[in-house]
Design a protein around this motif. Structure first.
Motif, PDB file in Angstrom:
ATOM      1  N   PRO A   1     -57.085 -17.139  -7.096  1.00 30.85           N
ATOM      2  CA  PRO A   1     -55.818 -16.917  -6.406  1.00 30.85           C
ATOM      3  C   PRO A   1     -55.993 -16.728  -4.903  1.00 30.85           C
ATOM      4  O   PRO A   1     -57.035 -16.244  -4.434  1.00 30.85           O
ATOM      5  CB  PRO A   1     -55.309 -15.619  -7.042  1.00 30.85           C
TER       6      PRO A   1
ATOM      7  N   VAL B   1     -50.532 -17.143   0.087  1.00 35.40           N
ATOM      8  CA  VAL B   1     -50.173 -18.179   1.054  1.00 35.40           C
ATOM      9  C   VAL B   1     -48.981 -17.784   1.927  1.00 35.40           C
ATOM     10  O   VAL B   1     -48.740 -18.406   2.958  1.00 35.40           O
ATOM     11  CB  VAL B   1     -49.913 -19.544   0.362  1.00 35.40           C
ATOM     12  N   GLU B   2     -48.239 -16.759   1.517  1.00 40.78           N
ATOM     13  CA  GLU B   2     -47.118 -16.255   2.327  1.00 40.78           C
ATOM     14  C   GLU B   2     -46.983 -14.757   2.114  1.00 40.78           C
ATOM     15  O   GLU B   2     -47.179 -14.264   1.000  1.00 40.78           O
ATOM     16  CB  GLU B   2     -45.795 -16.919   1.928  1.00 40.78           C
TER      17      GLU B   2
ATOM     18  N   LYS C   1     -46.350 -14.726  -1.782  1.00 36.23           N
ATOM     19  CA  LYS C   1     -46.447 -15.919  -2.612  1.00 36.23           C
ATOM     20  C   LYS C   1     -47.936 -16.194  -2.761  1.00 36.23           C
ATOM     21  O   LYS C   1     -48.674 -16.264  -1.762  1.00 36.23           O
ATOM     22  CB  LYS C   1     -45.766 -17.113  -1.961  1.00 36.23           C
ATOM     23  N   ALA C   2     -48.391 -16.314  -4.004  1.00 33.64           N
ATOM     24  CA  ALA C   2     -49.800 -16.589  -4.285  1.00 33.64           C
ATOM     25  C   ALA C   2     -49.908 -17.892  -5.057  1.00 33.64           C
ATOM     26  O   ALA C   2     -49.052 -18.199  -5.901  1.00 33.64           O
ATOM     27  CB  ALA C   2     -50.422 -15.444  -5.074  1.00 33.64           C
ATOM     28  N   ARG C   3     -50.966 -18.623  -4.765  1.00 39.19           N
ATOM     29  CA  ARG C   3     -51.253 -19.855  -5.497  1.00 39.19           C
ATOM     30  C   ARG C   3     -52.625 -19.730  -6.126  1.00 39.19           C
ATOM     31  O   ARG C   3     -53.524 -19.103  -5.571  1.00 39.19           O
ATOM     32  CB  ARG C   3     -51.225 -21.062  -4.570  1.00 39.19           C
TER      33      ARG C   3
ATOM     34  N   PRO D   1     -52.378 -25.984 -11.524  1.00 41.26           N
ATOM     35  CA  PRO D   1     -51.885 -25.182 -10.394  1.00 41.26           C
ATOM     36  C   PRO D   1     -50.695 -24.312 -10.801  1.00 41.26           C
ATOM     37  O   PRO D   1     -49.824 -24.760 -11.551  1.00 41.26           O
ATOM     38  CB  PRO D   1     -51.449 -26.228  -9.363  1.00 41.26           C
TER      39      PRO D   1
ATOM     40  N   GLU E   1     -47.999 -21.019  -9.113  1.00 40.70           N
ATOM     41  CA  GLU E   1     -47.553 -20.257  -7.955  1.00 40.70           C
ATOM     42  C   GLU E   1     -46.813 -19.038  -8.477  1.00 40.70           C
ATOM     43  O   GLU E   1     -46.004 -19.155  -9.396  1.00 40.70           O
ATOM     44  CB  GLU E   1     -46.628 -21.139  -7.107  1.00 40.70           C
TER      45      GLU E   1
ATOM     46  N   VAL F   1     -44.556 -15.737  -7.120  1.00 41.66           N
ATOM     47  CA  VAL F   1     -43.879 -15.021  -6.050  1.00 41.66           C
ATOM     48  C   VAL F   1     -43.619 -13.615  -6.564  1.00 41.66           C
ATOM     49  O   VAL F   1     -43.041 -13.436  -7.639  1.00 41.66           O
ATOM     50  CB  VAL F   1     -42.566 -15.712  -5.648  1.00 41.66           C
TER      51      VAL F   1
END
Length: 156
Positions: A73, A76-77, A105-107, A115, A117, A119
């Motif tokens: 992980p 990213v935001e 926000k994690a990816r 993939p 994502e 939030v």
């Protein structure tokens, strides 16, 4: 499935940086299952692989809406900020006031390498940040503005 022993501070494994997961196989699935069972048995909301002695970028979380598994992980935001209390299964008996983003926000990847994502806001945002810190050898006590003993009268 089975529970694993939770590594306690000051064990040096908690200070090491974890490696990226490259193989998505039965061993990884067993680790994820064991981590979830261990987290639930310990009444936690999150657990990172180094907390069970495995230096891989793997986390599990459940802040009340069901299990979230993330492999490799990264955040990213980030949005907003608040100071709030945190504890850790690897540091029993202590809490700390830690400044974290209110929303993240994690990816990452799911257990099959697909993939995903996530939030998160409030507790889930705090949990994502806390668990990813574990993957980088960072503990909440490193970031806390204040560290204090947990009141033994408080429920887990």
């Amino acid at each position: 499935m089975g529970t694993r022993v939770i590594v306690k501070h000051p064990d040096p494994v908690l200070r090491q940086k974890c490696v990226q997961v490259k193989r998505f196989n039965a061993n990884l699935h067993r680790l994820l299952d064991d981590m979830a069972e261990t987290m639930y048995e310990a009444h936690g909301v999150g657990l990172a692989a180094p907390q069970v002695g495995i230096l891989k970028r793997v986390i599990v979380m459940d802040c009340g809406d069901g299990i979230i598994e993330m492999i490799n992980p990264e955040i990213v935001e980030r949005d907003g900020e608040e100071v709030g209390p945190e504890g850790c299964l690897s540091i029993p008996g202590l809490l700390g006031d830690v400044r974290r983003a209110l929303k993240v926000k994690a990816r990452g990847l799911d257990r099959h390498g697909n993939p995903i994502e996530v939030v998160g806001e409030d507790l889930l945002a705090r949990c994502i940040q806390h668990e990813i810190d574990h993957l980088n050898g960072v503990l909440f006590i490193d970031l806390a503005e204040k560290v204090y003993e947990k009141d033994p009268e408080d429920a887990d």
